[in-house]
Design an enzyme around this catalytic site. Structure first.
Site, PDB file in Angstrom:
ATOM      1  N   LYS A  58       0.850  -1.195   0.000  1.00  0.00           N
ATOM      2  CA  LYS A  58       0.000   0.000   0.000  1.00  0.00           C
ATOM      3  C   LYS A  58       0.885   1.243   0.000  1.00  0.00           C
ATOM      4  O   LYS A  58       1.914   1.275   0.689  1.00  0.00           O
ATOM      5  CB  LYS A  58      -0.910  -0.015   1.238  1.00  0.00           C
ATOM      6  CG  LYS A  58      -1.968   1.089   1.258  1.00  0.00           C
ATOM      7  CD  LYS A  58      -2.895   0.948   2.473  1.00  0.00           C
ATOM      8  CE  LYS A  58      -3.979   2.011   2.497  1.00  0.00           C
ATOM      9  NZ  LYS A  58      -4.898   1.857   3.656  1.00  0.00           N
ATOM     10  N   SER A 133      -9.853   1.859   2.559  1.00  0.00           N
ATOM     11  CA  SER A 133      -8.942   2.632   1.737  1.00  0.00           C
ATOM     12  C   SER A 133      -7.889   1.785   1.021  1.00  0.00           C
ATOM     13  O   SER A 133      -7.301   2.246   0.052  1.00  0.00           O
ATOM     14  CB  SER A 133      -8.234   3.687   2.596  1.00  0.00           C
ATOM     15  OG  SER A 133      -7.409   3.064   3.569  1.00  0.00           O
ATOM     16  N   SER A 157     -10.112  -0.466   6.747  1.00  0.00           N
ATOM     17  CA  SER A 157      -9.502  -0.378   5.424  1.00  0.00           C
ATOM     18  C   SER A 157      -8.803  -1.624   4.910  1.00  0.00           C
ATOM     19  O   SER A 157      -8.393  -1.662   3.754  1.00  0.00           O
ATOM     20  CB  SER A 157      -8.517   0.787   5.380  1.00  0.00           C
ATOM     21  OG  SER A 157      -9.238   1.974   5.232  1.00  0.00           O
TER      22      SER A 157
HETATM   23  N1  GLN Z   1     -13.345   4.216   5.823  1.00  0.00           N
HETATM   24  C1  GLN Z   1     -12.746   4.633   7.042  1.00  0.00           C
HETATM   25  C2  GLN Z   1     -12.351   6.074   6.939  1.00  0.00           C
HETATM   26  O1  GLN Z   1     -12.604   6.649   5.951  1.00  0.00           O
HETATM   27  C3  GLN Z   1     -11.590   3.757   7.386  1.00  0.00           C
HETATM   28  C4  GLN Z   1     -10.333   4.125   6.725  1.00  0.00           C
HETATM   29  C5  GLN Z   1      -9.156   3.277   7.152  1.00  0.00           C
HETATM   30  O2  GLN Z   1      -9.303   2.245   7.813  1.00  0.00           O
HETATM   31  N2  GLN Z   1      -7.972   3.725   6.795  1.00  0.00           N
HETATM   32  O3  GLN Z   1     -11.802   6.664   7.833  1.00  0.00           O
END
Ligand code: GLN
Length: 452
Positions: A58, A133, A157
């Site tokens: 990532k 994400s 995410s």
């Molecule tokens: N969807 C969540 C957010 O927007 C989680 C994001 C994540 O785990 N990095 O914060």
């Protein structure tokens, strides 16, 4: 087959599929081939199952001499001068990084659409999001571009994109894997973890990347067990709790039915499955978005246009430089979080928002502790729905946030959780979430392996 052969095959596959999927921000072919060549010369250690395995990373994990953008214009040209601790682990276990994967900007989002660079598509249906994400990490594995990738999970995410793309994604216990070199989003929640196609592969990778690191102040000194040790033990007598809140409003019929079927499977395998309650999980979204945004607003102060990252060419004064660099360098969602976070931390609002959120976070954590007094695992859906359409939720942040309702409590409590595939609906995968006790990933893998 040599490591170089394997790399060539990997890059052929990436080239053949990448136009459609769009998982990568950077492909590091030269570096990967050089590593493979070295490995072939050294001789591959047959006892190391991870040796020569291609792995995607990532793009919020810093990689020495390889561009690391966090999918932001702010870091469009950023080339780190050091490796994240997790990258050192990747190299020590002889895995071969093949590139950097797309994501929501600074990991803020649930669809990979807030990336400054591109959209990533769900390999099962190119009109759908891969989740986020870590959408690039999930899509790359689901599309067969790489067998392994790393993601990060602050509020879901890893698990949510794993669910949307039908693969295995593990969010380990907070403290299990070093965050040193992970570009910080919300420091009290962030955790790195692996994506794979199978449970066993996942356990092997976690073996390779876990462990104490003095460079992460929250890294746990806890011993790292062999996460594959319990895979072949049957689960007779295992006690699994299903929170009633996790099958209620908002969870789509198809997802609910797949999870109910999974429960039947677990009963057949000899587990006791009973209804439990996590009464404060309804506050999870509110608490998470206050805490995560507050920490983000603080963490992102370092992007000031001075030290590194984007600098506005138009600025005429120091104040201008800060304001213009940040205005031009950050995307909409990141700005929204900074504003939310700055607001909840500001004097006059701190007690009502940030402090209160911290108190409710404790209640959420205690909910889990209570259930884990009597149960080995908690089971539920990973997401309320299957993957949604590209562009569908982009102008509706609240709907996007509500998607995280089943994943954020886990991060707030710091416990580990996996998402594994448990069925399909209209050609789209459905994810089953298994949540474990602190540092008990081995039991999660055991139950996941029995189901698979
Ligand atoms: N969807 C969540 C957010 O927007 C989680 C994001 C994540 O785990 N990095 O914060």
């Amino acid at each position: 087959i040599t490591a170089v052969d394997l790399m060539n095959a990997t890059f052929d596959r990436i080239e053949a599929t990448e136009d459609k999927v769009g998982a990568f921000i950077t492909v590091s072919k030269e570096e990967a081939l050089a590593l493979a060549k070295k490995l072939d010369e050294k001789g591959i250690d047959e006892s190391n199952v991870l040796a020569a395995m291609p792995i995607g990373i990532k793009d919020n994990i810093v990689t020495k001499d390889i561009k690391t953008t966090a999918a932001s214009k702010m870091l469009e040209d950023f080339i780190p001068i050091y490796d994240a601790t997790v990258m050192n682990k990747v190299y020590e276990s002889d895995m071969i990084p093949v590139g950097k994967l797309n994501m929501d900007e600074f990991a803020m989002g649930g669809s990979t659409e807030t990336s400054y660079f591109k959209q990533t598509k769900n390999p099962w249906d190119l009109t759908k999001v891969p989740g986020g994400s870590s959408g690039g990490s999930a899509a790359a594995v689901a599309a067969g571009q790489v067998p392994i990738s790393l993601g990060s999970d602050t509020g879901g995410s890893i698990r949510q994109p794993a669910a949307f793309t039908g693969i295995v994604g593990m969010k380990p216990t907070y403290g299990r894997i070093s965050r040193f070199g992970l570009i910080a989003f919300a420091s009290s929640l962030d955790q790195i973890g692996p994506f794979t196609r199978t449970v066993k592969d996942n356990a092997y990778v976690l073996n390779g990347i876990s462990g104490y690191d003095a460079n992460d102040s929250m890294s746990a000194k806890t011993e790292v067990p062999d996460f594959t040790a319990k895979l072949n033990q049957d689960i007779k007598g295992m006690k699994i709790g299903v929170p009633k809140e996790y099958l209620q409003e908002g969870v789509a019929e198809d997802v609910k039915n797949a999870v109910l079927e999974a429960i039947e499977t677990y009963k057949k395998l000899g587990a006791t499955v009973e209804e439990v309650s996590l009464p404060h999980s309804k506050y999870g979204i509110a608490v998470y978005y206050i805490i995560a945004s507050s920490e983000a607003s603080s963490n992102l102060q370092r992007f000031d246009g001075i030290r590194y990252g984007y600098r506005s060419p138009e600025a005429k004064s120091l104040d201008d430089l800060y304001v213009m660099s940040r205005s031009e360098g950050f995307g909409m969602e990141v700005k929204r979080r900074i504003m939310l976070g700055t607001f909840s931390l500001s004097s006059g609002y701190y007690d009502a928002y940030f402090k209160k959120a911290g108190q409710v976070r404790t209640l959420i954590k205690q909910d889990f502790e209570k259930v884990f007094n009597d149960y080995d695992l908690i089971l539920g859906p990973t997401t309320p729905t299957t993957a949604f359409n590209l562009d569908e939720n982009m102008d509706d942040p609240l709907t996007m946030y509500m998607n995280d309702i089943l994943t954020v409590p886990v991060n707030l409590a710091g416990v580990p959780a996996i998402s594994i595939p448990c069925g399909f609906s209209n050609g789209l995968p459905i994810g089953l979430q298994l949540i474990g006790k602190h540092f008990d990933e081995a039991t999660i893998y055991q139950a996941a392996y029995a189901f698979e």
